[in-house]
Design an enzyme around this catalytic site. Structure first.
Site, mmCIF file in Angstrom:
data_model
loop_
_atom_site.group_PDB
_atom_site.id
_atom_site.type_symbol
_atom_site.label_atom_id
_atom_site.label_comp_id
_atom_site.label_asym_id
_atom_site.label_seq_id
_atom_site.Cartn_x
_atom_site.Cartn_y
_atom_site.Cartn_z
ATOM 1 N N GLY A 5 0.787 -1.224 0.000
ATOM 2 C CA GLY A 5 0.000 0.000 0.000
ATOM 3 C C GLY A 5 0.819 1.273 0.000
ATOM 4 O O GLY A 5 0.304 2.344 -0.338
ATOM 5 N N GLU A 6 2.087 1.198 0.365
ATOM 6 C CA GLU A 6 2.912 2.403 0.441
ATOM 7 C C GLU A 6 3.356 2.827 -0.950
ATOM 8 O O GLU A 6 3.766 2.000 -1.783
ATOM 9 C CB GLU A 6 4.136 2.136 1.320
ATOM 10 C CG GLU A 6 4.971 3.363 1.598
ATOM 11 C CD GLU A 6 6.136 3.069 2.517
ATOM 12 O OE1 GLU A 6 7.067 3.897 2.580
ATOM 13 O OE2 GLU A 6 6.118 2.006 3.159
ATOM 14 N N ALA A 7 3.280 4.132 -1.220
ATOM 15 C CA ALA A 7 3.596 4.646 -2.556
ATOM 16 C C ALA A 7 5.059 4.428 -2.918
ATOM 17 O O ALA A 7 5.378 4.111 -4.077
ATOM 18 C CB ALA A 7 3.252 6.136 -2.634
ATOM 19 N N ILE B 261 5.561 0.822 -4.014
ATOM 20 C CA ILE B 261 5.017 0.621 -5.363
ATOM 21 C C ILE B 261 5.956 1.203 -6.408
ATOM 22 O O ILE B 261 6.174 0.610 -7.471
ATOM 23 C CB ILE B 261 3.621 1.260 -5.465
ATOM 24 C CG1 ILE B 261 2.651 0.572 -4.497
ATOM 25 C CG2 ILE B 261 3.092 1.180 -6.885
ATOM 26 C CD1 ILE B 261 1.271 1.203 -4.477
#
Length: 319
Positions: free
Chosen positions: A257-259, A262
């Site tokens: 979920g962490e940008a 990603i």
């Protein structure tokens, strides 16, 4: 073999742990019969009541006589004896050898090293069938699969514990190579490896060197980077569009979920896919630049845009 052991009263599953009834969905909330044996007429009456309630309420209620206090089915004494004889016969067939060869004797003395050793590849032709059907090879395959399943369980809880178990058991040889860990992340999903845990490990930065501290090599920052690159290289993006390659890539794990995580994962994917996909210079369309850096940036922008558009499409808050 495990089912036969359970019939004789065993409570241990295939992994040597206590059998958990909750995993199989058994409902033990109904009161158990603790008042000794029942007559055939009483058993038949109970089964009739159970079938009647099933038809009326459309729900299954197990009969009290079918379960013991601990939730296991009652097995008649003569069937327990037959199950015990079957277990003994099976164990004799597996381990008894009237005239053991030198190889068999050495294998018995070095069982732990054989179980954790390297497994030869799968057969590629009919000439390999004699090698595959050997008891040592089949036992080795079964043992490695069991070690992989246990490592996957530990990895799902904490990644470092799973990799440490693989090293201690000999599945991954020392010194630990990034490609060996990447291969485990790619192939161990079939033995229970959680896709969410795979994505979390691929997106981690790792630990930088600090004075007075020496973390394991698989926790270092450079190791995480090389594992991610090796993981992307295990996919075959040739003769596929960028969209198809992205679908195949994201189907193997779950994006964190962490940008920032990603971003790291998509950057590694873009570097690998942009060189061989249809849009690349080696592909049929040749839409990307000849410069590898520019081609990677174009693949990154397209991949990130596809993910964002797909997320917005399935977001109920966006109209």
């Amino acid at each position: 073999m495990v089912d036969l052991c359970r019939c004789t009263g065993s409570k241990v599953d295939e992994e040597g742990e206590i059998f958990d009834l909750s995993v199989h969905g058994d409902d033990l909330s109904t009161p158990m019969n603790t008042g000794g044996t029942t007559t055939p007429s009483e058993s038949g009456t109970s089964e009739l009541k159970t079938s009647t309630s099933t038809l009326e309420e459309d729900t299954f209620i197990p009969s009290n006589e079918a379960l013991t206090e601990e939730g296991y089915r009652q097995v008649p004494p003569h069937l327990r004896e037959l199950c015990a004889e079957a277990i003994i016969g099976g164990m004799k067939c597996l381990f008894r050898d009237d005239h053991p060869s030198e190889e068999t004797i050495e294998e018995r003395h070095n069982r732990q090293s054989i179980l954790a050793g390297h497994v030869s590849p799968a057969p590629q032709s009919w000439s390999d069938l004699n090698r595959v059907t050997s008891s040592h090879h089949l036992r080795n395959l079964k043992s490695k699969k069991r070690l992989m399943r246990r490592a996957a369980q530990l990895f799902n809880k904490k990644a470092s514990h799973g990799i440490e178990f693989l090293v201690r058991s000999g599945v991954i040889e020392e010194p630990v190579a990034p490609r060996a860990v990447a291969s485990f992340l790619r192939n161990a999903v079939v033995v229970g490896l959680d896709k969410k845990a795979v994505g979390a490990y691929l997106g981690e930065v790792g630990k930088s060197p600090e004075a007075g501290k020496s973390p394991p090599v698989w926790q270092r920052d450079w190791f995480h980077k090389e594992v991610l690159e090796a993981y992307c290289s295990l996919f075959r993006f040739e003769k596929q569009s960028l969209l198809d390659g992205l679908r195949m890539f994201l189907a193997a794990f779950r994006l964190p979920g962490e940008a920032q995580q990603i971003d790291r994962i998509l950057q590694a994917f873009s570097d690998t896919c942009s060189r061989v996909c249809d849009e690349g210079m080696k592909g049929s369309l040749k839409l990307f630049s000849e410069d590898p850096k520019r081609a990677s940036d174009a693949a990154y922008l397209l991949s990130f845009s596809i993910i964002m558009l797909n997320t917005d499409q399935h977001n109920d808050n966006i109209r």
